[in-house]
Design a protein around this motif. Structure first.
Motif, PDB file in Angstrom:
ATOM      1  N   ASP A  94      30.092  42.124  23.541  1.00 39.96           N
ATOM      2  CA  ASP A  94      29.883  42.031  24.984  1.00 39.96           C
ATOM      3  C   ASP A  94      29.434  40.606  25.302  1.00 39.96           C
ATOM      4  O   ASP A  94      28.400  40.156  24.788  1.00 39.96           O
ATOM      5  CB  ASP A  94      28.799  43.011  25.457  1.00 39.96           C
ATOM      6  N   GLU A 150      40.867  33.284  32.906  1.00 38.30           N
ATOM      7  CA  GLU A 150      41.706  34.406  32.473  1.00 38.30           C
ATOM      8  C   GLU A 150      42.710  33.966  31.409  1.00 38.30           C
ATOM      9  O   GLU A 150      43.896  33.756  31.665  1.00 38.30           O
ATOM     10  CB  GLU A 150      42.412  35.033  33.669  1.00 38.30           C
ATOM     11  N   TYR A 155      43.811  34.799  27.204  1.00 37.24           N
ATOM     12  CA  TYR A 155      43.670  35.904  26.264  1.00 37.24           C
ATOM     13  C   TYR A 155      44.091  35.516  24.842  1.00 37.24           C
ATOM     14  O   TYR A 155      44.466  36.354  24.039  1.00 37.24           O
ATOM     15  CB  TYR A 155      44.477  37.101  26.777  1.00 37.24           C
ATOM     16  N   ASP A 199      41.052  40.732  24.269  1.00 38.36           N
ATOM     17  CA  ASP A 199      41.373  41.685  25.319  1.00 38.36           C
ATOM     18  C   ASP A 199      40.100  42.013  26.086  1.00 38.36           C
ATOM     19  O   ASP A 199      39.045  42.245  25.474  1.00 38.36           O
ATOM     20  CB  ASP A 199      41.977  42.962  24.723  1.00 38.36           C
ATOM     21  N   HIS A 200      40.183  41.987  27.396  1.00 39.26           N
ATOM     22  CA  HIS A 200      39.030  42.341  28.239  1.00 39.26           C
ATOM     23  C   HIS A 200      39.499  42.553  29.666  1.00 39.26           C
ATOM     24  O   HIS A 200      40.611  42.152  30.050  1.00 39.26           O
ATOM     25  CB  HIS A 200      37.945  41.249  28.185  1.00 39.26           C
ATOM     26  N   ASP A 201      38.662  43.185  30.459  1.00 36.51           N
ATOM     27  CA  ASP A 201      38.923  43.315  31.887  1.00 36.51           C
ATOM     28  C   ASP A 201      38.837  41.943  32.544  1.00 36.51           C
ATOM     29  O   ASP A 201      38.217  41.016  31.996  1.00 36.51           O
ATOM     30  CB  ASP A 201      37.907  44.254  32.531  1.00 36.51           C
ATOM     31  N   PRO A 202      39.429  41.777  33.737  1.00 35.97           N
ATOM     32  CA  PRO A 202      39.275  40.505  34.449  1.00 35.97           C
ATOM     33  C   PRO A 202      37.797  40.162  34.659  1.00 35.97           C
ATOM     34  O   PRO A 202      36.960  41.042  34.889  1.00 35.97           O
ATOM     35  CB  PRO A 202      39.976  40.767  35.785  1.00 35.97           C
ATOM     36  N   TRP A 203      37.489  38.875  34.560  1.00 31.32           N
ATOM     37  CA  TRP A 203      36.099  38.440  34.724  1.00 31.32           C
ATOM     38  C   TRP A 203      35.597  38.709  36.136  1.00 31.32           C
ATOM     39  O   TRP A 203      36.262  38.324  37.113  1.00 31.32           O
ATOM     40  CB  TRP A 203      35.992  36.935  34.482  1.00 31.32           C
ATOM     41  N   SER A 219      29.237  34.642  35.651  1.00 29.04           N
ATOM     42  CA  SER A 219      29.719  36.006  35.450  1.00 29.04           C
ATOM     43  C   SER A 219      28.657  36.815  34.729  1.00 29.04           C
ATOM     44  O   SER A 219      28.068  36.331  33.747  1.00 29.04           O
ATOM     45  CB  SER A 219      31.008  36.026  34.629  1.00 29.04           C
ATOM     46  N   VAL A 225      31.695  40.742  30.413  1.00 30.01           N
ATOM     47  CA  VAL A 225      32.683  41.778  30.156  1.00 30.01           C
ATOM     48  C   VAL A 225      32.589  42.195  28.688  1.00 30.01           C
ATOM     49  O   VAL A 225      32.009  41.487  27.859  1.00 30.01           O
ATOM     50  CB  VAL A 225      34.128  41.293  30.442  1.00 30.01           C
ATOM     51  N   GLU A 226      33.187  43.341  28.367  1.00 26.84           N
ATOM     52  CA  GLU A 226      33.337  43.763  26.985  1.00 26.84           C
ATOM     53  C   GLU A 226      34.612  43.146  26.417  1.00 26.84           C
ATOM     54  O   GLU A 226      35.643  43.104  27.087  1.00 26.84           O
ATOM     55  CB  GLU A 226      33.406  45.285  26.893  1.00 26.84           C
TER      56      GLU A 226
END
Length: 233
Positions: free
Chosen positions: A8, A162, A164, A181-185, A217, A220-221
Motif C-alpha cells: 500500500d 498514471e 503501470y 497494477d492499481h486503481d487510478p490515483w 495522494s 492506493v493498493e
C-alpha cells in the motif's frame, strides 16, 4: 525465486519539475527514450510510506512498513509509457538489501521519519546512510490544498502519475522492468514546503530552475510483478 509483491503506497507527495529533455536523456540507458509533456521532460521527487510490503498472496498483517523517497523521470520503451527510477531511499535494511538483490532496484538505506499531524499535514524527513553512496538530505511538509482533481486522460496530472510499468538499470548495466497494477490515483493539489532536498545533486543533476507542480495522494493498493530483463538492450 523472485516473487511478485503487494503493498500500500500511502501519504504521497508528487513534487515535479520541468527540465530540458536533453538533460534527462543523457542520464538514461540507450534502450529508453525520454517522455515529454508540452516539450518538457520531468523530474519527480516522491516521498511516501510503502506499507504492508509482502509477497503477493500473503495477508496484510504479515507485511512491513517502509518509508521511501525516490527520484524518477518519465520514459517510453517500445511505445509503452513508463517510469524510470534514478534512486530509491528506504528505511528498512532488509528491505533495501532484498530490493537490490532480487528486484535489481537502486535502493539506498536511509534514516527516515514520516508523520501526519492532527491537522492532516505530512512531515517527511530522510537522511541517507548507505555505505559508499552519495549523501542525500530531504525534508518536506505537505498536505492537500483543495478539492480532489478529476484529471483528463491527456492532462499533466495523468502523464505524471498514471503509469503501470517501471524501469531501472541493474548493476551489470542491463535494463530491467516490472509492471504494476492499481486503481487510478486519488489526486489533490498540494501545499508544499521543502526545507531541504539534495536528491538532484546526488544523482548528477543541477537543481531544476522551473516552477514545480505538486500533487498529494492519500494512496492506493499496489501489486508489482517480478523484475524482468528487457530483451532489447
Amino acid at each position: 525465486m523472485v516473487v511478485a509483491l503487494a503493498m500500500d503506497w500511502q501519504e504521497l507527495l508528487f513534487a515535479n519539475w520541468p527540465v530540458d529533455p536533453d538533460i534527462v536523456d543523457a542520464h538514461l540507458p540507450d534502450a529508453l527514450d525520454v517522455d515529454t509533456y508540452d516539450g518538457n521532460a520531468w523530474l519527480s521527487v516522491v516521498p511516501f510510506t510503502n506499507a504492508a510490503v509482502r509477497p503477493r498472496g500473503l495477508p496484510t498483517r504479515l507485511g512491513v512498513d517502509l518509508p521511501e523517497l525516490n527520484l524518477r523521470t518519465y520514459v517510453t520503451c517500445e511505445d509503452t509509457p513508463s517510469v524510470y527510477f534514478f534512486s530509491l531511499d528506504a528505511e528498512g535494511v532488509l528491505g533495501v538489501l532484498g530490493a537490490r538483490l532480487f528486484h535489481h532496484l537502486p535502493y539506498y538505506y536511509a534514516r527516515m521519519t514520516h508523520r501526519r499531524s492532527e491537522g492532516g499535514a505530512s512531515r517527511f524527513e530522510s537522511r541517507r546512510l548507505h555505505p559508499g553512496a552519495r549523501p542525500v538530505e530531504f525534508a518536506a511538509t505537505y498536505e492537500l490544498a483543495s478539492e480532489r482533481l478529476d484529471p483528463e486522460p491527456d492532462s499533466l496530472a495523468t502523464f505524471l502519475t498514471e503509469r503501470y510499468r517501471f524501469h531501472t538499470e541493474a548493476p551489470d548495466g542491463t535494463v530491467r522492468y516490472s509492471t504494476i497494477d492499481h486503481d487510478p490515483w486519488p489526486l489533490y493539489p498540494a501545499n508544499v514546503r521543502i526545507d531541504e532536498n539534495t536528491l538532484f545533486r546526488a544523482n548528477g543533476f543541477a537543481d531544476p530552475t522551473g516552477e514545480p507542480v505538486h500533487y498529494y495522494s492519500p494512496g492506493v493498493e499496489i501489486t508489482a510483478s517480478a523484475s524482468k530483463r528487457l530483451e532489447k538492450q
